[in-house]
Design a protein around this motif. Sequence first.
Motif, PDB file in Angstrom:
ATOM      1  N   ALA A 121       7.781  14.192  -0.036  1.00  0.00           N
ATOM      2  CA  ALA A 121       6.871  15.320   0.926  1.00  0.00           C
ATOM      3  C   ALA A 121       6.319  14.509   2.214  1.00  0.00           C
ATOM      4  O   ALA A 121       5.560  13.645   2.081  1.00  0.00           O
ATOM      5  N   VAL A 122       6.709  15.340   3.341  1.00  0.00           N
ATOM      6  CA  VAL A 122       6.156  14.974   4.561  1.00  0.00           C
ATOM      7  C   VAL A 122       5.736  16.266   5.246  1.00  0.00           C
ATOM      8  O   VAL A 122       6.220  17.449   4.895  1.00  0.00           O
ATOM      9  N   GLN A 123       5.095  15.868   6.282  1.00  0.00           N
ATOM     10  CA  GLN A 123       4.679  17.023   7.077  1.00  0.00           C
ATOM     11  C   GLN A 123       5.583  17.471   8.250  1.00  0.00           C
ATOM     12  O   GLN A 123       5.959  18.451   8.509  1.00  0.00           O
ATOM     13  N   GLY A 124       6.266  16.180   8.757  1.00  0.00           N
ATOM     14  CA  GLY A 124       7.147  16.485  10.001  1.00  0.00           C
ATOM     15  C   GLY A 124       7.921  15.091  10.405  1.00  0.00           C
ATOM     16  O   GLY A 124       7.703  14.060   9.535  1.00  0.00           O
ATOM     17  N   ALA A 125       8.360  15.069  11.271  1.00  0.00           N
ATOM     18  CA  ALA A 125       9.198  13.993  11.837  1.00  0.00           C
ATOM     19  C   ALA A 125       9.126  14.020  13.336  1.00  0.00           C
ATOM     20  O   ALA A 125       8.637  15.092  13.953  1.00  0.00           O
ATOM     21  N   ILE A 126       8.558  12.632  14.008  1.00  0.00           N
ATOM     22  CA  ILE A 126       8.690  12.326  15.273  1.00  0.00           C
ATOM     23  C   ILE A 126       9.889  11.604  15.536  1.00  0.00           C
ATOM     24  O   ILE A 126      10.364  10.741  15.042  1.00  0.00           O
TER      25      ILE A 126
ATOM     26  N   HIS B  88      -1.517  19.371   0.713  1.00  0.00           N
ATOM     27  CA  HIS B  88      -1.324  20.850   0.830  1.00  0.00           C
ATOM     28  C   HIS B  88       0.214  21.297   0.842  1.00  0.00           C
ATOM     29  O   HIS B  88       0.716  22.482   0.949  1.00  0.00           O
ATOM     30  N   LYS B  89       1.155  20.622  -0.136  1.00  0.00           N
ATOM     31  CA  LYS B  89       2.424  20.686  -0.227  1.00  0.00           C
ATOM     32  C   LYS B  89       2.967  20.160  -1.725  1.00  0.00           C
ATOM     33  O   LYS B  89       2.113  19.011  -1.976  1.00  0.00           O
TER      34      LYS B  89
ATOM     35  N   ALA C 131       0.239  20.973  -5.383  1.00  0.00           N
ATOM     36  CA  ALA C 131      -0.559  20.413  -3.939  1.00  0.00           C
ATOM     37  C   ALA C 131      -1.962  19.902  -4.087  1.00  0.00           C
ATOM     38  O   ALA C 131      -2.603  20.369  -4.835  1.00  0.00           O
ATOM     39  N   LEU C 132      -2.107  19.002  -3.211  1.00  0.00           N
ATOM     40  CA  LEU C 132      -3.399  18.187  -3.246  1.00  0.00           C
ATOM     41  C   LEU C 132      -4.080  18.392  -2.000  1.00  0.00           C
ATOM     42  O   LEU C 132      -3.572  18.526  -0.806  1.00  0.00           O
ATOM     43  N   GLU C 133      -5.399  18.203  -1.930  1.00  0.00           N
ATOM     44  CA  GLU C 133      -6.246  18.026  -0.740  1.00  0.00           C
ATOM     45  C   GLU C 133      -6.376  16.466  -0.440  1.00  0.00           C
ATOM     46  O   GLU C 133      -6.028  15.654  -1.205  1.00  0.00           O
ATOM     47  N   ALA C 134      -6.734  16.420   0.847  1.00  0.00           N
ATOM     48  CA  ALA C 134      -6.687  15.024   1.234  1.00  0.00           C
ATOM     49  C   ALA C 134      -7.796  14.254   0.610  1.00  0.00           C
ATOM     50  O   ALA C 134      -8.998  14.821   0.112  1.00  0.00           O
ATOM     51  N   GLY C 135      -7.576  13.155   0.246  1.00  0.00           N
ATOM     52  CA  GLY C 135      -8.463  12.120  -0.430  1.00  0.00           C
ATOM     53  C   GLY C 135      -7.948  10.862  -0.944  1.00  0.00           C
ATOM     54  O   GLY C 135      -6.656  10.436  -0.648  1.00  0.00           O
ATOM     55  N   GLY C 136      -8.593  10.256  -1.799  1.00  0.00           N
ATOM     56  CA  GLY C 136      -8.449   8.987  -2.349  1.00  0.00           C
ATOM     57  C   GLY C 136      -9.218   8.039  -2.217  1.00  0.00           C
ATOM     58  O   GLY C 136     -10.391   8.329  -1.218  1.00  0.00           O
ATOM     59  N   PRO C 137      -9.009   6.696  -2.902  1.00  0.00           N
ATOM     60  CA  PRO C 137      -7.846   6.161  -3.143  1.00  0.00           C
ATOM     61  C   PRO C 137      -7.599   6.572  -4.857  1.00  0.00           C
ATOM     62  O   PRO C 137      -8.598   6.755  -5.549  1.00  0.00           O
ATOM     63  N   TYR C 138      -6.455   7.111  -5.070  1.00  0.00           N
ATOM     64  CA  TYR C 138      -6.354   7.600  -6.537  1.00  0.00           C
ATOM     65  C   TYR C 138      -5.114   6.369  -7.166  1.00  0.00           C
ATOM     66  O   TYR C 138      -4.952   5.291  -6.581  1.00  0.00           O
ATOM     67  N   SER C 139      -4.758   6.788  -8.479  1.00  0.00           N
ATOM     68  CA  SER C 139      -3.780   5.940  -9.046  1.00  0.00           C
ATOM     69  C   SER C 139      -2.690   6.878  -9.440  1.00  0.00           C
ATOM     70  O   SER C 139      -2.711   8.015  -9.828  1.00  0.00           O
ATOM     71  N   LEU C 140      -1.246   6.390  -9.305  1.00  0.00           N
ATOM     72  CA  LEU C 140      -0.384   7.027  -9.755  1.00  0.00           C
ATOM     73  C   LEU C 140       0.290   6.167 -11.045  1.00  0.00           C
ATOM     74  O   LEU C 140       0.873   5.114 -10.824  1.00  0.00           O
ATOM     75  N   VAL C 141       0.209   6.862 -12.363  1.00  0.00           N
ATOM     76  CA  VAL C 141       0.932   6.232 -13.551  1.00  0.00           C
ATOM     77  C   VAL C 141       2.147   6.822 -13.997  1.00  0.00           C
ATOM     78  O   VAL C 141       1.999   8.141 -14.330  1.00  0.00           O
ATOM     79  N   VAL C 142       3.279   6.062 -14.119  1.00  0.00           N
ATOM     80  CA  VAL C 142       4.495   6.549 -14.493  1.00  0.00           C
ATOM     81  C   VAL C 142       4.944   5.817 -15.942  1.00  0.00           C
ATOM     82  O   VAL C 142       4.829   4.597 -16.013  1.00  0.00           O
ATOM     83  N   LYS C 143       5.024   6.731 -16.845  1.00  0.00           N
ATOM     84  CA  LYS C 143       5.033   6.148 -18.153  1.00  0.00           C
ATOM     85  C   LYS C 143       6.611   6.367 -18.822  1.00  0.00           C
ATOM     86  O   LYS C 143       6.915   7.529 -18.713  1.00  0.00           O
TER      87      LYS C 143
END
Length: 655
Positions: A426-431, A38-39, A83-95
């Motif tokens: 990208a993060v939602q927050g911190a504890i 969502h971000k 922004a993405l919806e929750a899910g996976g598993p996906y692949s991240l390909v960087v060329k």
Amino acid sequence: MRISSGLLVVLGLLCQFSAFAEISLPRIFDHHMVLQRHKPVPVWGWAEAGEKVSVELVIPGQKSQIKTIKADKSGAWKVTLDALEAGGPYSLVVKGKKNTLTFEDVLVGEVWICSGQSNMGWSVNASDRAEQEKAEANYPLIRHFAVPLKMSLKEEKDLSNGDWKLTTPETVGAFTAVGYFFGRELFRELNVPIGLINTSWGGTQVESWISKDGMNGFEEFKEVVNQLPASMDELNERRAKALTDLIISQQGKFPTTNEQAEFPSVNYNDADWKSMALPAFFDTYVLPALDGVVWFRKEVDIPANVIGKPVVLGLGSIDDNDMTYVNGVKVGQTEGQGARYYTVPANVLKAGKNIIAVRVEDLNGRGGFGGRTDQMVMIQETFQLPLGGDWKYRVAASVDNKQYAGPNHAGTLLYNSMIAPLVPYAVQGAIWYQGESNASRAYQYRKSFPLMINDWRNKWGAEFPFLFVQLASFDAAGGNSEKGSTWAELREAQTLTLQLPQTGMAVIHDIGESKDIHPRNKQDVGKRLALNALKMNYGKEVVASGPVYTAMKKTGNAIELDFDHVGSGLMAKDKYGYLKGFEVAGADKKFHWAKAEISGNKIVVWSDDVADPVAVHYGWADDNIEANLFNKEGLPAVPFRTDDWRGITEGNRFK
């Protein structure tokens, strides 16, 4: 062969070119990573200057997201995925032009930074019900990344190592316990992947976690920033000189070998030696970062009826090596850390004055006496003589340990190397679970803690949620209303930080341990943090806070207190129904234990010793475990005071 300086420059440029000849990403990007849902999701790295870089998120059964960009003149590049919806598993390909990087098993869900000092770093292995928790830890959609411990005086672009791990019975033992139990609660409620980035370091102060920019924005820190050394080498040199100067100021020059030969003697005059309370590691506070040799002496009085029989001398654990003498006679010698128990022969002791002398050699790391007080003792049948307490000491030698500086010896040291490389992941927050190391500067923490929160938010460019743990009960120094309490003042500073937007606090004084700064019940800590997140960030209808004091009103010889966050009602967590932890004072500022009663959503307090009360304290002590006001949802009230009288930490500043 001698290489010219010009050739060295060329070789350096070639190495730099080679470093960017292939595209690379920060270590936080790896197999099994969790991306924030969502971000917008930044993805960045390095390549050759001007090189075209393509980033593709491959989503099976759907159209891939593809972003392209050219690296700038320095070789840096960054793209932002939609922004993405929750899910996976996906692949991240960087060329890139010369290589392709593929990261598998990528999930999209909720990502939280877990930071602070040892209570955040505390592992599942060392927590309550560890074996059961590990056996039940079958949560492959909860992922954990441990940021390596490192200090730096310059903002670093990447971490030295680290990888994402799935939660299994084999891996979870090393995870941050608070972070894991927090993440587990979120997973159970939200049913989406959870990513936990554990960047914590035991015993650290808040100032070490603030950036140079952040510190410069606070008037009280500007001079500190101006005096920051240029490198870790310079900082180590400063610390080494400070240690040497301290030793010389205490004792003058280091003793010669011949002088040391006299130290075990009964007749040696140690009147000018300094004193140290044992057991303790001498390089923690008294002689910071010292590696070397320290002699200790203690005079003991032995009754006549003990003479004539052997006595056992216990010294507890010593780190690293020791030689131990009684009345000039060596009674034991051990190499390596461990407990020391030596037999003192019958003919060595005498009635009256006796001298114990211990030569401790610390080769690296911690040095000194690391056992319990009750382990330092002389024993013979019915005779027992405690040896804990003040011992005389003198430093005999200091070695070059190459690392005199620790994470608390300058501001920014941990931000630079353990936070900056994560920005802008990208993060939602911190504890956050920290504050113990700032208790002596609790009043300044009212500013330094919010400063750190805002600093991180500025760096990420987002006002993300920041949830933190209030200090648990612990008898740090016997602090209370009568003599003042640094821990109570630190808790107050944490409570005041709730004035910042998007903040929440887990109150845990009821699950603290009076004699242990590390409560083992990390499950409830994580759960109470999760309640804050579920209410604040995920729209769940839950009660996330215990009662919070809001106002007071005098009614004759009593004071009536109002509260917010009462949930379904106030209660005393006591089998007899009595409220504990309340004190009242008159204009003389002397506090007396008070009686307290629940009246609807109010508390009425009074004391027969205070005819005209003007102030109330609740849970105002280092160890406030008995304070037992709760709401009926089982959450403890926030400790508080109604007065604004000067505290004992107001004049203390970070230097």
